[in-house]
Design a protein around this motif. Structure first.
Motif, PDB file in Angstrom:
ATOM      1  N   LEU A  26       0.829  -1.201   0.000  1.00  0.00           N
ATOM      2  CA  LEU A  26       0.000   0.000   0.000  1.00  0.00           C
ATOM      3  C   LEU A  26       0.864   1.251   0.000  1.00  0.00           C
ATOM      4  O   LEU A  26       0.550   2.231  -0.692  1.00  0.00           O
ATOM      5  CB  LEU A  26      -0.940   0.012   1.210  1.00  0.00           C
ATOM      6  CG  LEU A  26      -2.253  -0.741   1.024  1.00  0.00           C
ATOM      7  CD1 LEU A  26      -2.047  -2.219   0.819  1.00  0.00           C
ATOM      8  CD2 LEU A  26      -3.169  -0.480   2.201  1.00  0.00           C
ATOM      9  N   ARG A  27       1.951   1.225   0.747  1.00  0.00           N
ATOM     10  CA  ARG A  27       2.873   2.371   0.762  1.00  0.00           C
ATOM     11  C   ARG A  27       3.488   2.592  -0.625  1.00  0.00           C
ATOM     12  O   ARG A  27       3.611   3.722  -1.086  1.00  0.00           O
ATOM     13  CB  ARG A  27       3.966   2.157   1.810  1.00  0.00           C
ATOM     14  CG  ARG A  27       3.477   2.244   3.234  1.00  0.00           C
ATOM     15  CD  ARG A  27       4.635   2.093   4.238  1.00  0.00           C
ATOM     16  NE  ARG A  27       4.120   1.995   5.585  1.00  0.00           N
ATOM     17  CZ  ARG A  27       3.897   0.843   6.233  1.00  0.00           C
ATOM     18  NH1 ARG A  27       4.198  -0.318   5.646  1.00  0.00           N
ATOM     19  NH2 ARG A  27       3.410   0.845   7.452  1.00  0.00           N
ATOM     20  N   GLN A  28       3.872   1.481  -1.275  1.00  0.00           N
ATOM     21  CA  GLN A  28       4.456   1.580  -2.611  1.00  0.00           C
ATOM     22  C   GLN A  28       3.433   2.152  -3.592  1.00  0.00           C
ATOM     23  O   GLN A  28       3.759   3.026  -4.396  1.00  0.00           O
ATOM     24  CB  GLN A  28       4.928   0.214  -3.099  1.00  0.00           C
ATOM     25  CG  GLN A  28       5.522   0.262  -4.500  1.00  0.00           C
ATOM     26  CD  GLN A  28       5.863  -1.118  -5.039  1.00  0.00           C
ATOM     27  OE1 GLN A  28       5.533  -2.137  -4.442  1.00  0.00           O
ATOM     28  NE2 GLN A  28       6.526  -1.153  -6.176  1.00  0.00           N
ATOM     29  N   TYR A  29       2.204   1.677  -3.534  1.00  0.00           N
ATOM     30  CA  TYR A  29       1.158   2.188  -4.433  1.00  0.00           C
ATOM     31  C   TYR A  29       0.897   3.670  -4.185  1.00  0.00           C
ATOM     32  O   TYR A  29       0.634   4.418  -5.127  1.00  0.00           O
ATOM     33  CB  TYR A  29      -0.131   1.388  -4.265  1.00  0.00           C
ATOM     34  CG  TYR A  29      -0.070  -0.023  -4.807  1.00  0.00           C
ATOM     35  CD1 TYR A  29       1.006  -0.469  -5.575  1.00  0.00           C
ATOM     36  CD2 TYR A  29      -1.095  -0.917  -4.562  1.00  0.00           C
ATOM     37  CE1 TYR A  29       1.052  -1.759  -6.069  1.00  0.00           C
ATOM     38  CE2 TYR A  29      -1.066  -2.208  -5.058  1.00  0.00           C
ATOM     39  CZ  TYR A  29       0.011  -2.635  -5.810  1.00  0.00           C
ATOM     40  OH  TYR A  29       0.050  -3.911  -6.300  1.00  0.00           O
ATOM     41  N   ASP A  30       0.995   4.086  -2.941  1.00  0.00           N
ATOM     42  CA  ASP A  30       0.824   5.505  -2.618  1.00  0.00           C
ATOM     43  C   ASP A  30       1.967   6.314  -3.230  1.00  0.00           C
ATOM     44  O   ASP A  30       1.741   7.350  -3.853  1.00  0.00           O
ATOM     45  CB  ASP A  30       0.773   5.696  -1.095  1.00  0.00           C
ATOM     46  CG  ASP A  30       0.468   7.119  -0.679  1.00  0.00           C
ATOM     47  OD1 ASP A  30       0.050   7.938  -1.521  1.00  0.00           O
ATOM     48  OD2 ASP A  30       0.643   7.430   0.520  1.00  0.00           O
ATOM     49  N   ARG A  31       3.200   5.832  -3.094  1.00  0.00           N
ATOM     50  CA  ARG A  31       4.357   6.527  -3.669  1.00  0.00           C
ATOM     51  C   ARG A  31       4.245   6.633  -5.191  1.00  0.00           C
ATOM     52  O   ARG A  31       4.615   7.643  -5.790  1.00  0.00           O
ATOM     53  CB  ARG A  31       5.661   5.817  -3.310  1.00  0.00           C
ATOM     54  CG  ARG A  31       6.194   6.133  -1.931  1.00  0.00           C
ATOM     55  CD  ARG A  31       7.617   5.622  -1.742  1.00  0.00           C
ATOM     56  NE  ARG A  31       7.735   4.177  -1.866  1.00  0.00           N
ATOM     57  CZ  ARG A  31       7.517   3.304  -0.873  1.00  0.00           C
ATOM     58  NH1 ARG A  31       7.178   3.733   0.321  1.00  0.00           N
ATOM     59  NH2 ARG A  31       7.644   2.009  -1.069  1.00  0.00           N
ATOM     60  N   LEU A  32       3.704   5.583  -5.829  1.00  0.00           N
ATOM     61  CA  LEU A  32       3.569   5.568  -7.285  1.00  0.00           C
ATOM     62  C   LEU A  32       2.343   6.361  -7.762  1.00  0.00           C
ATOM     63  O   LEU A  32       2.191   6.582  -8.961  1.00  0.00           O
ATOM     64  CB  LEU A  32       3.468   4.128  -7.794  1.00  0.00           C
ATOM     65  CG  LEU A  32       4.704   3.255  -7.605  1.00  0.00           C
ATOM     66  CD1 LEU A  32       4.408   1.812  -7.992  1.00  0.00           C
ATOM     67  CD2 LEU A  32       5.855   3.804  -8.437  1.00  0.00           C
ATOM     68  N   GLY A  33       1.490   6.734  -6.830  1.00  0.00           N
ATOM     69  CA  GLY A  33       0.294   7.492  -7.201  1.00  0.00           C
ATOM     70  C   GLY A  33      -0.851   6.634  -7.701  1.00  0.00           C
ATOM     71  O   GLY A  33      -1.784   7.142  -8.316  1.00  0.00           O
ATOM     72  N   LEU A  34      -0.797   5.333  -7.450  1.00  0.00           N
ATOM     73  CA  LEU A  34      -1.892   4.452  -7.873  1.00  0.00           C
ATOM     74  C   LEU A  34      -3.119   4.625  -6.995  1.00  0.00           C
ATOM     75  O   LEU A  34      -4.228   4.741  -7.498  1.00  0.00           O
ATOM     76  CB  LEU A  34      -1.440   2.985  -7.850  1.00  0.00           C
ATOM     77  CG  LEU A  34      -0.392   2.604  -8.881  1.00  0.00           C
ATOM     78  CD1 LEU A  34       0.092   1.189  -8.645  1.00  0.00           C
ATOM     79  CD2 LEU A  34      -0.948   2.747 -10.288  1.00  0.00           C
ATOM     80  N   VAL A  35      -2.916   4.606  -5.704  1.00  0.00           N
ATOM     81  CA  VAL A  35      -3.990   4.830  -4.728  1.00  0.00           C
ATOM     82  C   VAL A  35      -3.430   5.795  -3.699  1.00  0.00           C
ATOM     83  O   VAL A  35      -2.454   5.478  -3.019  1.00  0.00           O
ATOM     84  CB  VAL A  35      -4.437   3.518  -4.050  1.00  0.00           C
ATOM     85  CG1 VAL A  35      -5.516   3.780  -3.024  1.00  0.00           C
ATOM     86  CG2 VAL A  35      -4.928   2.512  -5.089  1.00  0.00           C
ATOM     87  N   SER A  36      -4.034   6.971  -3.615  1.00  0.00           N
ATOM     88  CA  SER A  36      -3.541   8.005  -2.702  1.00  0.00           C
ATOM     89  C   SER A  36      -4.547   8.225  -1.578  1.00  0.00           C
ATOM     90  O   SER A  36      -5.558   8.894  -1.767  1.00  0.00           O
ATOM     91  CB  SER A  36      -3.320   9.315  -3.467  1.00  0.00           C
ATOM     92  OG  SER A  36      -2.361   9.125  -4.483  1.00  0.00           O
ATOM     93  N   PRO A  37      -4.250   7.674  -0.404  1.00  0.00           N
ATOM     94  CA  PRO A  37      -5.172   7.843   0.718  1.00  0.00           C
ATOM     95  C   PRO A  37      -5.101   9.248   1.300  1.00  0.00           C
ATOM     96  O   PRO A  37      -4.184  10.021   0.990  1.00  0.00           O
ATOM     97  CB  PRO A  37      -4.657   6.817   1.729  1.00  0.00           C
ATOM     98  CG  PRO A  37      -3.201   6.728   1.441  1.00  0.00           C
ATOM     99  CD  PRO A  37      -3.080   6.889  -0.053  1.00  0.00           C
ATOM    100  N   SER A  38      -6.068   9.563   2.141  1.00  0.00           N
ATOM    101  CA  SER A  38      -6.041  10.834   2.872  1.00  0.00           C
ATOM    102  C   SER A  38      -4.975  10.745   3.956  1.00  0.00           C
ATOM    103  O   SER A  38      -4.498   9.662   4.283  1.00  0.00           O
ATOM    104  CB  SER A  38      -7.399  11.093   3.519  1.00  0.00           C
ATOM    105  OG  SER A  38      -8.391  11.196   2.534  1.00  0.00           O
TER     106      SER A  38
END
Length: 142
Positions: A26-38
């Motif tokens: 999830l952290r990696q996906y956030d860094r890549l901009g795939l899923v950006s949580p609040s």
């Protein structure tokens, strides 16, 4: 009671469990901009139900062999399509509101070059000039 799908309520460990992923993913996906949580105060990630659904979609596409860059592009295009569909709905609603024949306008070309005069239905240009009145009949059935 219905839960708002956009309400950021899940911490990363719960979101990871719900998406059947490791929190580091999830952290990696956030860094890549795939899923950006609040972000909550203190910078901790907070995921919504919509974010968890998105994580599952990313996982599904990844398992089908789509690269992360490909997934990112697919998600961007899906967001664009959704926004365009919403805009079409808005414009369709606006068009329906404007279809009232009592609200329709007639335009006349004024004496000056480029002068356009808006007239109400049944109204004639004020000055007797060389104005050309443009009239378009409504289509039958409207």
């Amino acid at each position: 009671m219905d839960i708002n799908a956009d309400q950021p309520i899940f911490v990363i460990s719960v979101a990871a469990d719900l998406a059947d992923m490791h929190p580091q993913t999830l952290r990696q996906y956030d860094r890549l901009g795939l899923v950006s949580p609040s972000r909550a105060p203190g910078k901790s990630r907070r995921y919504s139900q919509r974010d968890v659904s998105m994580l599952r979609e990313v996982q599904r596409l990844s398992q089908e062999g789509v690269s992360l860059e490909g997934i990112k592009r697919i998600l961007e295009l899906e967001n664009q399509v959704s926004a365009l569909q919403h805009r079409v709905e808005e414009l369709t609603d606006e068009l329906e509101r404007r279809r009232d024949p009592m609200d329709s306008r007639i335009f006349a070309a004024g004496a000056a070059v480029g002068d356009v005069v808006s007239l109400n239905r049944g109204q004639r240009p004020r000055a007797r000039s060389q104005a050309v009145v443009i009239w378009r009949p409504r289509a039958l059935g409207r």
